[in-house]
Design a protein around this motif. Structure first.
Motif, PDB file in Angstrom:
ATOM      1  N   ASN A 266      16.345 -43.839  23.617  1.00 58.21           N
ATOM      2  CA  ASN A 266      15.992 -43.693  22.199  1.00 58.21           C
ATOM      3  C   ASN A 266      15.999 -45.016  21.436  1.00 58.21           C
ATOM      4  O   ASN A 266      15.531 -45.082  20.294  1.00 58.21           O
ATOM      5  CB  ASN A 266      16.877 -42.657  21.500  1.00 58.21           C
ATOM      6  N   LEU A 267      16.493 -46.077  22.063  1.00 61.95           N
ATOM      7  CA  LEU A 267      16.396 -47.388  21.420  1.00 61.95           C
ATOM      8  C   LEU A 267      14.948 -47.849  21.340  1.00 61.95           C
ATOM      9  O   LEU A 267      14.594 -48.652  20.468  1.00 61.95           O
ATOM     10  CB  LEU A 267      17.234 -48.408  22.200  1.00 61.95           C
TER      11      LEU A 267
ATOM     12  N   VAL B 111      12.851 -39.839   7.926  1.00 62.15           N
ATOM     13  CA  VAL B 111      13.847 -38.887   8.422  1.00 62.15           C
ATOM     14  C   VAL B 111      14.803 -38.475   7.314  1.00 62.15           C
ATOM     15  O   VAL B 111      15.064 -37.280   7.105  1.00 62.15           O
ATOM     16  CB  VAL B 111      14.629 -39.503   9.598  1.00 62.15           C
ATOM     17  N   GLY B 112      15.349 -39.444   6.588  1.00 63.90           N
ATOM     18  CA  GLY B 112      16.316 -39.132   5.531  1.00 63.90           C
ATOM     19  C   GLY B 112      15.745 -38.224   4.464  1.00 63.90           C
ATOM     20  O   GLY B 112      16.454 -37.357   3.920  1.00 63.90           O
ATOM     21  N   LYS B 113      14.483 -38.372   4.178  1.00 62.72           N
ATOM     22  CA  LYS B 113      13.851 -37.567   3.134  1.00 62.72           C
ATOM     23  C   LYS B 113      13.790 -36.093   3.508  1.00 62.72           C
ATOM     24  O   LYS B 113      13.819 -35.210   2.633  1.00 62.72           O
ATOM     25  CB  LYS B 113      12.426 -38.102   2.886  1.00 62.72           C
ATOM     26  N   MET B 114      13.725 -35.813   4.810  1.00 62.92           N
ATOM     27  CA  MET B 114      13.626 -34.417   5.247  1.00 62.92           C
ATOM     28  C   MET B 114      14.992 -33.765   5.479  1.00 62.92           C
ATOM     29  O   MET B 114      15.079 -32.568   5.712  1.00 62.92           O
ATOM     30  CB  MET B 114      12.814 -34.348   6.549  1.00 62.92           C
TER      31      MET B 114
ATOM     32  N   ALA C  36      18.652 -35.841  15.760  1.00 64.70           N
ATOM     33  CA  ALA C  36      17.576 -34.951  15.323  1.00 64.70           C
ATOM     34  C   ALA C  36      16.220 -35.664  15.424  1.00 64.70           C
ATOM     35  O   ALA C  36      15.211 -35.061  15.831  1.00 64.70           O
ATOM     36  CB  ALA C  36      17.830 -34.495  13.889  1.00 64.70           C
ATOM     37  N   TYR C  37      16.212 -36.945  15.079  1.00 67.17           N
ATOM     38  CA  TYR C  37      14.968 -37.708  15.155  1.00 67.17           C
ATOM     39  C   TYR C  37      14.519 -37.866  16.608  1.00 67.17           C
ATOM     40  O   TYR C  37      13.318 -37.870  16.896  1.00 67.17           O
ATOM     41  CB  TYR C  37      15.156 -39.080  14.497  1.00 67.17           C
TER      42      TYR C  37
ATOM     43  N   ASP D  75      15.612 -28.106  12.877  1.00 65.80           N
ATOM     44  CA  ASP D  75      15.297 -28.083  11.438  1.00 65.80           C
ATOM     45  C   ASP D  75      14.379 -29.237  11.057  1.00 65.80           C
ATOM     46  O   ASP D  75      13.435 -29.060  10.260  1.00 65.80           O
ATOM     47  CB  ASP D  75      16.596 -28.169  10.611  1.00 65.80           C
ATOM     48  N   LEU D  76      14.639 -30.406  11.630  1.00 66.27           N
ATOM     49  CA  LEU D  76      13.807 -31.570  11.311  1.00 66.27           C
ATOM     50  C   LEU D  76      12.389 -31.363  11.833  1.00 66.27           C
ATOM     51  O   LEU D  76      11.412 -31.698  11.143  1.00 66.27           O
ATOM     52  CB  LEU D  76      14.427 -32.830  11.925  1.00 66.27           C
TER      53      LEU D  76
END
Length: 451
Positions: free
Chosen positions: A128-129, A144-147, A181-182, A211-212
Motif C-alpha cells: 500500500n506504500l 478520503v478524509g472528506k468521505m 479503508a483507502y 463504507d468508504l
C-alpha cells in the motif's frame, strides 16, 4: 474458521469468481503462526478459483494498528520497515504458490468428479506504500478524509477502548482505519476486489473500507452519499485463536513461532503443534490442514482409542510443518525429533538423518542447519562443561555448572549423574564416530558434530 460476515449476501457473492484480499503488518521480517489461519483462509479462496491478493502494509506498518492494543506501537526505522516488506513479500508469494499443490493433494476427490475441481485462481502481492507514499496530506484529506465521518470512526471498538484508557490514542493511530479503508477502495477500483479477510479484531477497519467504497461509488455516480441498498463489497473475519490459558495462539513464553525457518526451525514448529492439547487438536486439524473432514473423523476415532499415542497431534504437526516448510522441512523436523526424543538413538541414527539435520540452503524452502560444528581435536577428551559451553547449549559457565551439579544434563539422551564435573567426552560417546547429542532440562538440546 468463520467468525463473522458483514452481510449474508457474501455467501452468494463468492459463488462467482471475484478478488479477495488479506492485509498483513510488516512489523517483523517474518509472519508467525498467529497469521496462519488467515493465510490458509486466503489459500482456500484461491483454490476455489478466486484471485488472492496479499497486501503488505508498507504504509500502514509505519503507523501501527491500534486494534487489540492498549499502547501505541514503537515506530520502525524506514530501512527496517523496507527490509521487512521485502522479506514478507517473498514469504507470502512462496506460501500461496506452494500451498496450492499441497492442498490439492489433500482435497482431490477420488472419483469421476475430480475433473470438476475449479482451477486455482491467481496471486497478487501488493504494497500500500505504492499508492499512499506519494500522496500529500492535503490530497488525502480532500478525498478520503472528506468521505469519512468522525462519529463513525469514534464508534469503532479499537478507538473506544483506547479513548477510555489512561494512554489515550494519538491522531496517527486514529487515522489508521482511514488508511486501511483507502486500501480497500484502491483495490476495489484497481483490481475489482470485493472482499477483505481479517481477524475478528479487524471487523471495524473492514467495515470502514466498505463504507468508504459505498460513499465513493455514489460520489463517482454524481449522487449524494447515502446508504446503498446493495453491498458494494464484503468482509469476512476469522476467530482469534487463544490457548487454554488465554494467551494468543503462536506465542510461547513471549516468543512468536515464526514461519521463517531461520527464525523458528521446522523442528521447533513441529514440536509446537505436537504440544497441542487433546481438547484443541480436532479443531486445529480442521483449521490448519487440508485433510478431508471424513478422514479427520477417522483420525480422531483412532486417537481417542489410544490417546497416549498422540496420533492426532502427530498428523497435525506433520501437515502444518509440510505446508509451511515443504517435504524437506518436515523431513528435518522428523529427523530432529528422532535424535532428540528417540528411545534408541544409536539405531535411529543414519547418514540421511545427519544430512536432514544439516539443512539445505538450496532447497525450495532454505533450511538452516540444526548441527553445531566443533573441532574434534579441541573437544574430544575435554570436560562435559567445556563442550556444553562451546555448543551453546547453555549460555554461561555458571549455568552449565549448575545444570551438571543438578543432574539435568543428558548426553545422547542418557542422564548424566549429578555432580559429574569431571565427566569427559570420550570417543565412545560419539555416535557414528562424530555426533554428540546434548540436552539440558526437557526442551533445550543441541546436536554437536565433532569434525
Amino acid at each position: 474458521m468463520l467468525h463473522e460476515l458483514t452481510s449474508r449476501a457474501a455467501r452468494k457473492h463468492v459463488q462467482s469468481q471475484t478478488t479477495v484480499y488479506l492485509g498483513v503488518d510488516p512489523s517483523a521480517r517474518s509472519l508467525h503462526v498467529g497469521n496462519l489461519l488467515a493465510l490458509i483462509g486466503l489459500l482456500h479462496f484461491r483454490l476455489q478459483g478466486h484471485t488472492a491478493v496479499a497486501l503488505i502494509g508498507g504504509a500502514t506498518g509505519a503507523i501501527g494498528d491500534p486494534s487489540g492494543r492498549s499502547t501505541e506501537r514503537n515506530a520502525l526505522a524506514p530501512e527496517a520497515l523496507a527490509a521487512n516488506v521485502d522479506s514478507i513479500t517473498k514469504q507470502l508469494t512462496a506460501f500461496l504458490d506452494r500451498g496450492v499443490a499441497f492442498a490439492r493433494a489433500r482435497t482431490r476427490r477420488r472419483d469421476a468428479d475430480a475433473a470438476e475441481e475449479p482451477s486455482s485462481g491467481s496471486v497478487k502481492v501488493v504494497n500500500n506504500l505504492d499508492w499512499t507514499g506519494g500522496m500529500s496530506l492535503l490530497e488525502f484529506l480532500s478525498t478520503v478524509g472528506k468521505m469519512a465521518r468522525v462519529s463513525t470512526m469514534l464508534s469503532r471498538e479499537s478507538v473506544k477502548s483506547r479513548l477510555d484508557s489512561s494512554s489515550g490514542i494519538s491522531f496517527t493511530e486514529f487515522s489508521y482505519q482511514l488508511l486501511q479503508a483507502y486500501d480497500f477502495l484502491r483495490l476495489h477500483r484497481d483490481l475489482g476486489c470485493t472482499m477483505q479477510l481479517g481477524g475478528s479484531d479487524q471487523l471495524g477497519n473492514i467495515v470502514s473500507g466498505i463504507d468508504l467504497i459505498r460513499r465513493a461509488n455514489f460520489i463517482d455516480a454524481g449522487a449524494a452519499a447515502e446508504e446503498a441498498k446493495e453491498d458494494p463489497a464484503f468482509g469476512l473475519t476469522f476467530p482469534l485463536l487463544t490457548t487454554a490459558s488465554g494467551d494468543k495462539f503462536g506465542k510461547s513464553a513471549g516468543n512468536a513461532i515464526w514461519l521463517d525457518p531461520s527464525m523458528t526451525s521446522p523442528f521447533d514448529l513441529y514440536q509446537f503443534f505436537l504440544r497441542t492439547t487433546d481438547e484443541e487438536v480436532e479443531k486445529y486439524l480442521k483449521i490448519f490442514t487440508f485433510i478431508r473432514v471424513v478422514e479427520i473423523d477417522a483420525i480422531m476415532h483412532d486417537h481417542k482409542a489410544e490417546p497416549k499415542n498422540r496420533l492426532a497431534q502427530k498428523v497435525l504437526a506433520s501437515e502444518a510443518t509440510e505446508l509451511i516448510h515443504g517435504a524437506e522441512g518436515l523431513g528435518q523436523a522428523l529427523a530432529a525429533t528422532d535424535v532428540f526424543y528417540g528411545s534408541d538413538l544409536a539405531s535411529s541414527l543414519k547418514p540421511e538423518t545427519i544430512a536432514a539435520l544439516d539443512g539445505s540452503p538450496s532447497s525450495a524452502v532454505p533450511l538452516p542447519s540444526l548441527l553445531v560444528r566443533l573441532p574434534k581435536a579441541a573437544h574430544l577428551g575435554q570436560s562435559l562443561e567445556k563442550v556444553v559451553l562451546a555448543s551453546g547449549l547453555l549460555a554461561s559457565k555458571t549455568q552449565a555448572r549448575k545444570a551438571i551439579e543438578a543432574g539435568t544434563v543428558q548426553v545422547n539422551n542418557v542422564r548424566v549423574p549429578p555432580k559429574s564435573h569431571m565427566r569427559m567426552i570420550a570417543e565412545s560417546d560419539l555416535l557414528d564416530g562424530r555426533l554428540l547429542v546434548l540436552k539440558a532440562g526437557k526442551s533445550v538440546h543441541k546436536a554437536v558434530l565433532l569434525e
